[in-house]
Write a protein that holds these residues in place. Sequence first.
Motif, PDB file in Angstrom:
ATOM      1  N   ALA A 275      -8.078   9.600   8.919  1.00 23.04           N
ATOM      2  CA  ALA A 275      -7.602  10.845   9.545  1.00 23.04           C
ATOM      3  C   ALA A 275      -6.117  10.720   9.819  1.00 23.04           C
ATOM      4  O   ALA A 275      -5.566   9.613   9.825  1.00 23.04           O
ATOM      5  N   ILE A 276      -5.512  11.875  10.037  1.00 20.71           N
ATOM      6  CA  ILE A 276      -4.131  11.903  10.531  1.00 20.71           C
ATOM      7  C   ILE A 276      -4.136  12.806  11.748  1.00 20.71           C
ATOM      8  O   ILE A 276      -4.715  13.893  11.729  1.00 20.71           O
ATOM      9  N   TYR A 277      -3.532  12.314  12.807  1.00 14.23           N
ATOM     10  CA  TYR A 277      -3.454  13.083  14.039  1.00 14.23           C
ATOM     11  C   TYR A 277      -1.998  13.452  14.277  1.00 14.23           C
ATOM     12  O   TYR A 277      -1.135  12.571  14.284  1.00 14.23           O
ATOM     13  N   LEU A 278      -1.736  14.745  14.451  1.00  7.82           N
ATOM     14  CA  LEU A 278      -0.389  15.181  14.797  1.00  7.82           C
ATOM     15  C   LEU A 278      -0.410  15.338  16.314  1.00  7.82           C
ATOM     16  O   LEU A 278      -0.894  16.332  16.843  1.00  7.82           O
ATOM     17  N   VAL A 279       0.076  14.294  17.001  1.00  5.86           N
ATOM     18  CA  VAL A 279      -0.169  14.184  18.440  1.00  5.86           C
ATOM     19  C   VAL A 279       0.816  14.967  19.300  1.00  5.86           C
ATOM     20  O   VAL A 279       0.491  15.380  20.385  1.00  5.86           O
ATOM     21  N   ASP A 280       2.027  15.127  18.844  1.00  7.88           N
ATOM     22  CA  ASP A 280       2.940  16.052  19.506  1.00  7.88           C
ATOM     23  C   ASP A 280       3.837  16.540  18.389  1.00  7.88           C
ATOM     24  O   ASP A 280       3.740  16.037  17.269  1.00  7.88           O
ATOM     25  N   PRO A 281       4.703  17.524  18.626  1.00  7.54           N
ATOM     26  CA  PRO A 281       5.402  18.122  17.482  1.00  7.54           C
ATOM     27  C   PRO A 281       6.128  17.106  16.592  1.00  7.54           C
ATOM     28  O   PRO A 281       6.217  17.311  15.398  1.00  7.54           O
ATOM     29  N   GLY A 282       6.600  16.002  17.147  1.00  7.09           N
ATOM     30  CA  GLY A 282       7.375  15.070  16.340  1.00  7.09           C
ATOM     31  C   GLY A 282       6.667  13.800  15.942  1.00  7.09           C
ATOM     32  O   GLY A 282       7.263  12.924  15.338  1.00  7.09           O
TER      33      GLY A 282
ATOM     34  N   VAL B 261       5.974   7.768  13.427  1.00 12.90           N
ATOM     35  CA  VAL B 261       4.618   7.619  12.905  1.00 12.90           C
ATOM     36  C   VAL B 261       4.036   6.305  13.413  1.00 12.90           C
ATOM     37  O   VAL B 261       4.720   5.284  13.462  1.00 12.90           O
ATOM     38  N   ASN B 262       2.770   6.358  13.783  1.00 11.56           N
ATOM     39  CA  ASN B 262       2.048   5.156  14.194  1.00 11.56           C
ATOM     40  C   ASN B 262       0.886   4.977  13.226  1.00 11.56           C
ATOM     41  O   ASN B 262       0.331   5.951  12.730  1.00 11.56           O
ATOM     42  N   ILE B 263       0.531   3.724  12.939  1.00 11.83           N
ATOM     43  CA  ILE B 263      -0.565   3.451  12.001  1.00 11.83           C
ATOM     44  C   ILE B 263      -1.663   2.661  12.710  1.00 11.83           C
ATOM     45  O   ILE B 263      -1.393   1.620  13.314  1.00 11.83           O
ATOM     46  N   LEU B 264      -2.881   3.194  12.633  1.00 10.97           N
ATOM     47  CA  LEU B 264      -4.061   2.534  13.187  1.00 10.97           C
ATOM     48  C   LEU B 264      -4.977   2.115  12.034  1.00 10.97           C
ATOM     49  O   LEU B 264      -4.860   2.632  10.923  1.00 10.97           O
ATOM     50  N   VAL B 265      -5.882   1.187  12.319  1.00 12.93           N
ATOM     51  CA  VAL B 265      -6.909   0.804  11.357  1.00 12.93           C
ATOM     52  C   VAL B 265      -8.253   0.991  12.052  1.00 12.93           C
ATOM     53  O   VAL B 265      -8.487   0.396  13.110  1.00 12.93           O
ATOM     54  N   GLU B 266      -9.101   1.838  11.455  1.00 18.50           N
ATOM     55  CA  GLU B 266     -10.403   2.177  12.055  1.00 18.50           C
ATOM     56  C   GLU B 266     -10.241   2.652  13.504  1.00 18.50           C
ATOM     57  O   GLU B 266     -11.020   2.289  14.383  1.00 18.50           O
ATOM     58  N   GLY B 267      -9.187   3.434  13.748  1.00 18.09           N
ATOM     59  CA  GLY B 267      -8.986   4.022  15.067  1.00 18.09           C
ATOM     60  C   GLY B 267      -8.436   3.081  16.117  1.00 18.09           C
ATOM     61  O   GLY B 267      -8.318   3.453  17.278  1.00 18.09           O
ATOM     62  N   LYS B 268      -8.078   1.853  15.714  1.00 14.83           N
ATOM     63  CA  LYS B 268      -7.597   0.867  16.695  1.00 14.83           C
ATOM     64  C   LYS B 268      -6.214   0.346  16.325  1.00 14.83           C
ATOM     65  O   LYS B 268      -5.859   0.266  15.157  1.00 14.83           O
ATOM     66  N   LYS B 269      -5.493  -0.074  17.358  1.00  8.56           N
ATOM     67  CA  LYS B 269      -4.211  -0.745  17.142  1.00  8.56           C
ATOM     68  C   LYS B 269      -4.461  -2.045  16.402  1.00  8.56           C
ATOM     69  O   LYS B 269      -5.461  -2.717  16.628  1.00  8.56           O
ATOM     70  N   ARG B 270      -3.552  -2.391  15.527  1.00  9.11           N
ATOM     71  CA  ARG B 270      -3.658  -3.653  14.803  1.00  9.11           C
ATOM     72  C   ARG B 270      -2.255  -4.244  14.747  1.00  9.11           C
ATOM     73  O   ARG B 270      -1.287  -3.510  14.592  1.00  9.11           O
TER      74      ARG B 270
END
Length: 144
Positions: free
Chosen positions: A62-69, A111-120
């Motif tokens: 998934a990609i989440y657009l968490v705030d405008p930037g 941009v932040n990148i997660l793996v299976e919804g978790k920080k890595r």
Amino acid sequence: DLERVTLYVADDAAGILRPRSAQIPLPGGRQQRAEELLRALLRIYQQPGAPHPLVPAADIRAIYLVDPGAAVIDLNADFADQHRSGILSEQLTVNSLVETLAVNVPGIQRVNILVEGKKRDTLAGHADLSEWFDVPTIEQTINQ
């Protein structure tokens, strides 16, 4: 409807990203568009003889657009667990994902990148995933 987009495709041999024009069907919603963009990029990497091969099981959850930037890319476990280890290979993957998103989805600055919804900590041992990636900084790296 097909839309013309620019994908930033990693080239391992040259150690750079190459802009590649593509026509892909894009849905209306900003988040769905972002997901389709990165899936189109992954399909290039999953072709035989790809310039930056990824395993067929690698996917964008998934990609989440968490705030405008800001955008968060959630990769599946296969993407990270079966990624070739190496600083250049991993950094090219990160830069490719970030730049493809930033160029085609206006307004994304980090941009932040997660793996299976978790920080890595890292992608495959090298590229640091613990911090946010700053789009202007990555663009400077690419355009040098």
